[in-house]
Design a protein around this motif. Structure first.
Motif, PDB file in Angstrom:
ATOM      1  N   GLY A   1      40.956  26.857  42.230  1.00 43.06           N
ATOM      2  CA  GLY A   1      40.434  28.045  42.884  1.00 43.06           C
ATOM      3  C   GLY A   1      39.588  28.918  42.002  1.00 43.06           C
ATOM      4  N   PRO A   2      39.785  30.221  42.113  1.00 44.61           N
ATOM      5  CA  PRO A   2      38.912  31.193  41.465  1.00 44.61           C
ATOM      6  C   PRO A   2      38.695  30.983  39.978  1.00 44.61           C
ATOM      7  N   ARG A   3      39.729  30.638  39.238  1.00 46.51           N
ATOM      8  CA  ARG A   3      39.545  30.451  37.798  1.00 46.51           C
ATOM      9  C   ARG A   3      38.658  29.257  37.486  1.00 46.51           C
ATOM     10  N   SER A   4      38.571  28.306  38.408  1.00 49.94           N
ATOM     11  CA  SER A   4      37.762  27.104  38.159  1.00 49.94           C
ATOM     12  C   SER A   4      36.289  27.350  38.449  1.00 49.94           C
ATOM     13  N   VAL A   5      35.960  28.460  39.092  1.00 46.92           N
ATOM     14  CA  VAL A   5      34.573  28.779  39.433  1.00 46.92           C
ATOM     15  C   VAL A   5      34.204  30.046  38.660  1.00 46.92           C
ATOM     16  N   SER A   6      33.893  29.893  37.382  1.00 43.10           N
ATOM     17  CA  SER A   6      33.673  31.049  36.519  1.00 43.10           C
ATOM     18  C   SER A   6      32.447  31.850  36.942  1.00 43.10           C
ATOM     19  N   GLY A   7      32.553  33.136  36.752  1.00 43.31           N
ATOM     20  CA  GLY A   7      31.444  34.019  37.027  1.00 43.31           C
ATOM     21  C   GLY A   7      31.254  34.388  38.487  1.00 43.31           C
ATOM     22  N   ARG A   8      32.071  33.888  39.378  1.00 46.31           N
ATOM     23  CA  ARG A   8      31.932  34.191  40.808  1.00 46.31           C
ATOM     24  C   ARG A   8      32.750  35.443  41.134  1.00 46.31           C
ATOM     25  N   SER A   9      32.202  36.310  41.931  1.00 49.32           N
ATOM     26  CA  SER A   9      32.937  37.508  42.337  1.00 49.32           C
ATOM     27  C   SER A   9      33.159  37.541  43.848  1.00 49.32           C
ATOM     28  N   ASP A  10      32.806  36.449  44.517  1.00 49.42           N
ATOM     29  CA  ASP A  10      32.887  36.428  45.973  1.00 49.42           C
ATOM     30  C   ASP A  10      33.920  35.444  46.489  1.00 49.42           C
ATOM     31  N   PHE A  11      34.923  35.151  45.701  1.00 50.34           N
ATOM     32  CA  PHE A  11      35.907  34.141  46.049  1.00 50.34           C
ATOM     33  C   PHE A  11      36.958  34.721  46.984  1.00 50.34           C
ATOM     34  N   VAL A  12      37.135  34.089  48.142  1.00 51.34           N
ATOM     35  CA  VAL A  12      38.167  34.454  49.102  1.00 51.34           C
ATOM     36  C   VAL A  12      39.123  33.276  49.197  1.00 51.34           C
ATOM     37  N   LEU A  13      40.392  33.546  49.046  1.00 50.94           N
ATOM     38  CA  LEU A  13      41.409  32.504  49.094  1.00 50.94           C
ATOM     39  C   LEU A  13      42.048  32.530  50.473  1.00 50.94           C
ATOM     40  N   TYR A  14      41.951  31.413  51.198  1.00 50.90           N
ATOM     41  CA  TYR A  14      42.524  31.285  52.534  1.00 50.90           C
ATOM     42  C   TYR A  14      43.738  30.378  52.466  1.00 50.90           C
ATOM     43  N   GLY A  15      44.836  30.818  53.025  1.00 53.05           N
ATOM     44  CA  GLY A  15      46.031  30.005  53.074  1.00 53.05           C
ATOM     45  C   GLY A  15      46.640  30.016  54.456  1.00 53.05           C
ATOM     46  N   HIS A  16      47.125  28.870  54.893  1.00 54.05           N
ATOM     47  CA  HIS A  16      47.770  28.748  56.196  1.00 54.05           C
ATOM     48  C   HIS A  16      49.233  28.382  55.998  1.00 54.05           C
ATOM     49  N   SER A  17      50.124  29.089  56.648  1.00 53.90           N
ATOM     50  CA  SER A  17      51.553  28.821  56.604  1.00 53.90           C
ATOM     51  C   SER A  17      52.043  28.868  55.158  1.00 53.90           C
ATOM     52  N   TRP A  18      52.581  27.782  54.645  1.00 54.19           N
ATOM     53  CA  TRP A  18      53.012  27.704  53.239  1.00 54.19           C
ATOM     54  C   TRP A  18      51.854  28.073  52.316  1.00 54.19           C
ATOM     55  N   GLY A  19      50.664  27.631  52.638  1.00 54.38           N
ATOM     56  CA  GLY A  19      49.483  27.984  51.844  1.00 54.38           C
ATOM     57  C   GLY A  19      49.212  29.484  51.873  1.00 54.38           C
ATOM     58  N   GLY A  20      49.584  30.156  52.968  1.00 53.20           N
ATOM     59  CA  GLY A  20      49.457  31.603  53.048  1.00 53.20           C
ATOM     60  C   GLY A  20      50.349  32.301  52.045  1.00 53.20           C
ATOM     61  N   LEU A  21      51.557  31.779  51.875  1.00 57.09           N
ATOM     62  CA  LEU A  21      52.462  32.320  50.862  1.00 57.09           C
ATOM     63  C   LEU A  21      51.856  32.134  49.475  1.00 57.09           C
ATOM     64  N   LEU A  22      51.289  30.958  49.216  1.00 59.84           N
ATOM     65  CA  LEU A  22      50.654  30.712  47.922  1.00 59.84           C
ATOM     66  C   LEU A  22      49.468  31.634  47.703  1.00 59.84           C
ATOM     67  N   ALA A  23      48.655  31.837  48.744  1.00 63.64           N
ATOM     68  CA  ALA A  23      47.496  32.734  48.630  1.00 63.64           C
ATOM     69  C   ALA A  23      47.950  34.160  48.330  1.00 63.64           C
ATOM     70  N   LEU A  24      48.996  34.605  48.989  1.00 66.71           N
ATOM     71  CA  LEU A  24      49.522  35.944  48.762  1.00 66.71           C
ATOM     72  C   LEU A  24      50.038  36.093  47.332  1.00 66.71           C
ATOM     73  N   GLU A  25      50.822  35.124  46.884  1.00 67.21           N
ATOM     74  CA  GLU A  25      51.350  35.159  45.516  1.00 67.21           C
ATOM     75  C   GLU A  25      50.219  35.143  44.486  1.00 67.21           C
TER      76      GLU A  25
END
Length: 100
Positions: free
Chosen positions: A60-84
């Motif tokens: 995710g965000p750390r792998s795309v250096s220099g980007r300030s427009d990263f939005v993390l989308y998570g569904h269900s279990w992935g939503g918990l991961l996105a929140l964390e």
């Protein structure tokens, strides 16, 4: 994009391939450990929320250096991961979206 589960695959998120690129949105998804095309180890110590959040950061965000427009989308279990992830690394995200 972080899929639900654990144990579900990214495949149901492929529907976004027909919409997001047309809107100029670049996106990434993958199968989390124990899901789909990823490894399925027997080591129970790997089934840990912090490890999954760390795994998300590698793709995710750390792998795309220099980007300030990263939005993390998570569904269900992935939503918990996105929140964390958002709670731990707010400075790396423009926003996050969690769906159940």
């Amino acid at each position: 994009m972080l899929h639900g589960g654990p144990g579900t695959t990214h495949e149901y998120l492929e529907v976004f391939e027909s919409h997001l690129p047309d809107a100029g949105i670049e996106f990434y998804y993958y199968d989390q450990l124990g899901s789909g095309n990823s490894d399925s180890p027997d080591d129970e110590s790997l089934w840990d929320l912090d490890r999954y959040v760390d795994e998300s950061s590698r793709y995710g965000p750390r792998s795309v250096s220099g980007r300030s427009d990263f939005v993390l989308y998570g569904h269900s279990w992935g939503g918990l991961l996105a929140l964390e992830y958002a709670l731990a690394h707010q400075e790396q995200l423009r926003g996050s979206s969690c769906r159940t």
